[in-house]
Write a protein that holds these residues in place. Structure first.
Motif, PDB file in Angstrom:
ATOM      1  N   GLU A  80       0.827  -1.201   0.000  1.00 22.81           N
ATOM      2  CA  GLU A  80       0.000   0.000   0.000  1.00 22.81           C
ATOM      3  C   GLU A  80       0.864   1.254   0.000  1.00 22.81           C
ATOM      4  O   GLU A  80       0.562   2.232  -0.701  1.00 22.81           O
ATOM      5  N   LEU A  81       1.937   1.247   0.763  1.00 26.97           N
ATOM      6  CA  LEU A  81       2.841   2.392   0.780  1.00 26.97           C
ATOM      7  C   LEU A  81       3.679   2.453  -0.495  1.00 26.97           C
ATOM      8  O   LEU A  81       4.008   3.538  -0.980  1.00 26.97           O
ATOM      9  N   GLU A  82       3.992   1.307  -1.047  1.00 23.51           N
ATOM     10  CA  GLU A  82       4.716   1.266  -2.320  1.00 23.51           C
ATOM     11  C   GLU A  82       3.917   1.950  -3.429  1.00 23.51           C
ATOM     12  O   GLU A  82       4.495   2.632  -4.290  1.00 23.51           O
ATOM     13  N   ASN A  83       2.603   1.794  -3.398  1.00 28.47           N
ATOM     14  CA  ASN A  83       1.750   2.297  -4.477  1.00 28.47           C
ATOM     15  C   ASN A  83       0.980   3.558  -4.125  1.00 28.47           C
ATOM     16  O   ASN A  83       0.112   3.983  -4.895  1.00 28.47           O
ATOM     17  N   ALA A  84       1.279   4.183  -2.984  1.00 29.37           N
ATOM     18  CA  ALA A  84       0.553   5.384  -2.547  1.00 29.37           C
ATOM     19  C   ALA A  84       1.093   6.614  -3.282  1.00 29.37           C
ATOM     20  O   ALA A  84       1.967   7.330  -2.774  1.00 29.37           O
ATOM     21  N   ALA A  98       9.623   0.765   0.456  1.00 31.79           N
ATOM     22  CA  ALA A  98       8.680  -0.351   0.361  1.00 31.79           C
ATOM     23  C   ALA A  98       8.989  -1.274  -0.815  1.00 31.79           C
ATOM     24  O   ALA A  98       8.864  -2.507  -0.697  1.00 31.79           O
ATOM     25  N   VAL A  99       9.411  -0.717  -1.929  1.00 31.16           N
ATOM     26  CA  VAL A  99       9.648  -1.533  -3.117  1.00 31.16           C
ATOM     27  C   VAL A  99      10.821  -2.496  -2.931  1.00 31.16           C
ATOM     28  O   VAL A  99      10.926  -3.505  -3.637  1.00 31.16           O
ATOM     29  N   PRO A 104       6.872  -9.446  -3.899  1.00 31.97           N
ATOM     30  CA  PRO A 104       5.475  -9.004  -3.901  1.00 31.97           C
ATOM     31  C   PRO A 104       4.566  -9.783  -2.952  1.00 31.97           C
ATOM     32  O   PRO A 104       3.648  -9.203  -2.360  1.00 31.97           O
ATOM     33  N   LEU A 105       4.818 -11.072  -2.776  1.00 33.87           N
ATOM     34  CA  LEU A 105       3.975 -11.857  -1.873  1.00 33.87           C
ATOM     35  C   LEU A 105       4.086 -11.348  -0.438  1.00 33.87           C
ATOM     36  O   LEU A 105       3.081 -11.191   0.266  1.00 33.87           O
ATOM     37  N   ARG A 182      15.981   8.616  -0.658  1.00 36.35           N
ATOM     38  CA  ARG A 182      16.495   7.468  -1.394  1.00 36.35           C
ATOM     39  C   ARG A 182      16.690   6.301  -0.426  1.00 36.35           C
ATOM     40  O   ARG A 182      17.079   6.486   0.722  1.00 36.35           O
ATOM     41  N   TYR A 183      16.423   5.091  -0.918  1.00 34.69           N
ATOM     42  CA  TYR A 183      16.753   3.888  -0.170  1.00 34.69           C
ATOM     43  C   TYR A 183      17.601   3.009  -1.072  1.00 34.69           C
ATOM     44  O   TYR A 183      17.177   2.629  -2.170  1.00 34.69           O
ATOM     45  N   LEU A 184      18.812   2.720  -0.632  1.00 32.63           N
ATOM     46  CA  LEU A 184      19.757   1.931  -1.411  1.00 32.63           C
ATOM     47  C   LEU A 184      20.113   0.681  -0.625  1.00 32.63           C
ATOM     48  O   LEU A 184      20.376   0.748   0.581  1.00 32.63           O
ATOM     49  N   LYS A 185      20.150  -0.455  -1.327  1.00 36.79           N
ATOM     50  CA  LYS A 185      20.296  -1.738  -0.640  1.00 36.79           C
ATOM     51  C   LYS A 185      21.000  -2.719  -1.558  1.00 36.79           C
ATOM     52  O   LYS A 185      20.747  -2.743  -2.765  1.00 36.79           O
TER      53      LYS A 185
END
Length: 294
Positions: A80-84, A98-99, A104-105, A182-185
């Motif tokens: 939900e936060l990924e697509n908000a 979130a992404v 996805p599951l 930014r989120y880097l991983k």
């Protein structure tokens, strides 16, 4: 392997859930997304006699801005936060983070409150919420209280929540200026736990200097960690190449990585340095224009 037998309860109100937690205390575990608890139960690494499923409590879902914060209900799913789309301008780090969570599951079932309460050192949300200077709202027999993220993670898989408290929301301060995140991983494979990760949050003042800065470090210590030295240094400065270079070297100073099968401590520190430089350079281009960092 099947889990041990347990009693299942599904309250429909927050008051009912709190009452059940008070009644059963250490015997009870809260079930929200279940993406960490249920696998542990199947492996019999966890064997709670009672599960209190809070998924029917509607007041723990969704988000709204109030009293200077974005209040995100604890049952809000990662996806939900990924697509908000409506949150991306003011709170870009939410979708950025979130992404990257698992697959996805997991994102369709896992919850932000459950992830934070699990307190995994490799928690993506833990790093992001530290960068955002957020708070966790909890409720128990003593009523509601707010716990700053710096005080929330006590140790590996241990939070400041009491055994009978329930996390009800995450409170993210409303930014007062142009905002980027930014989120880097880095992972060994898609959906794996992080080798290292870094959350970056920047708000610019009207004169182009940094009014707010946040760095959250993932998987480089016993808990998610804050890059405090980098935050303090960046405040009041412009995002010039020189400043970005200085800050990127400071971020690893607040990390506490160990050598393990995913990489050496030195490698993880260097990953954080590279991530800080790359993320801040992208943010500078977004907020200040290409010429500032070119």
């Amino acid at each position: 392997m099947f889990p041990n037998s347990f009693e299942y309860m599904a309250p429909t109100t927050l008051a009912e859930a709190v009452e059940l937690m008070q009644r059963h205390e250490y015997d009870a575990k809260v079930l929200s997304g279940g993406q960490s608890l249920l696998p542990m139960m199947k492996l019999r690494m966890a064997a709670p006699p009672i599960l209190i499923d809070i998924n029917s409590i509607d007041e723990l879902r969704g988000w709204k801005e109030e009293s200077g914060f974005l209040r995100i209900g604890a049952l809000t799913r990662h996806s939900e936060l990924e697509n908000a789309v409506e949150l991306r301008d003011r709170y870009p780090l939410l979708a950025e983070t979130a992404v990257w969570i698992a697959d996805p599951l997991v994102r369709n079932r896992g919850t932000i409150g459950g992830s934070l309460a699990h307190a995994d050192p490799a928690s993506d949300w833990g790093a992001a919420m530290l960068a955002l200077h957020a708070r966790v709202e909890g409720i128990g027999s003593g009523g509601e209280r707010q716990i700053p993220m710096d005080d929330f993670f006590v140790d590996t898989f241990t939070t400041a929540l009491e055994e009978t408290e329930i996390a009800t929301a995450v409170l993210v301060p409303k930014p007062a200026g142009r905002t980027a995140g930014r989120y880097l991983k880095i992972e060994r494979k898609a959906g794996d736990f992080a080798i290292a990760g870094l959350a970056i949050h920047v708000v610019l003042a009207s004169d182009g200097t940094v009014a707010e800065a946040g760095f959250g470090i993932c998987a480089c210590g016993p808990v998610p960690l804050r890059g405090k030295r980098a935050e303090e240094y960046l405040l009041g400065k412009k995002l010039t190449p020189e400043t970005i270079d200085d800050v990127s070297r400071m971020v690893p100073e607040d990390a506490d990585p160990e050598d393990d099968l995913r990489g050496s401590a030195a490698y993880k520190r260097d990953v954080l340095r590279v991530f800080a430089e790359r993320g801040l350079s992208d943010i500078a281009k977004e907020l200040q224009g290409e010429g500032v960092v070119g």
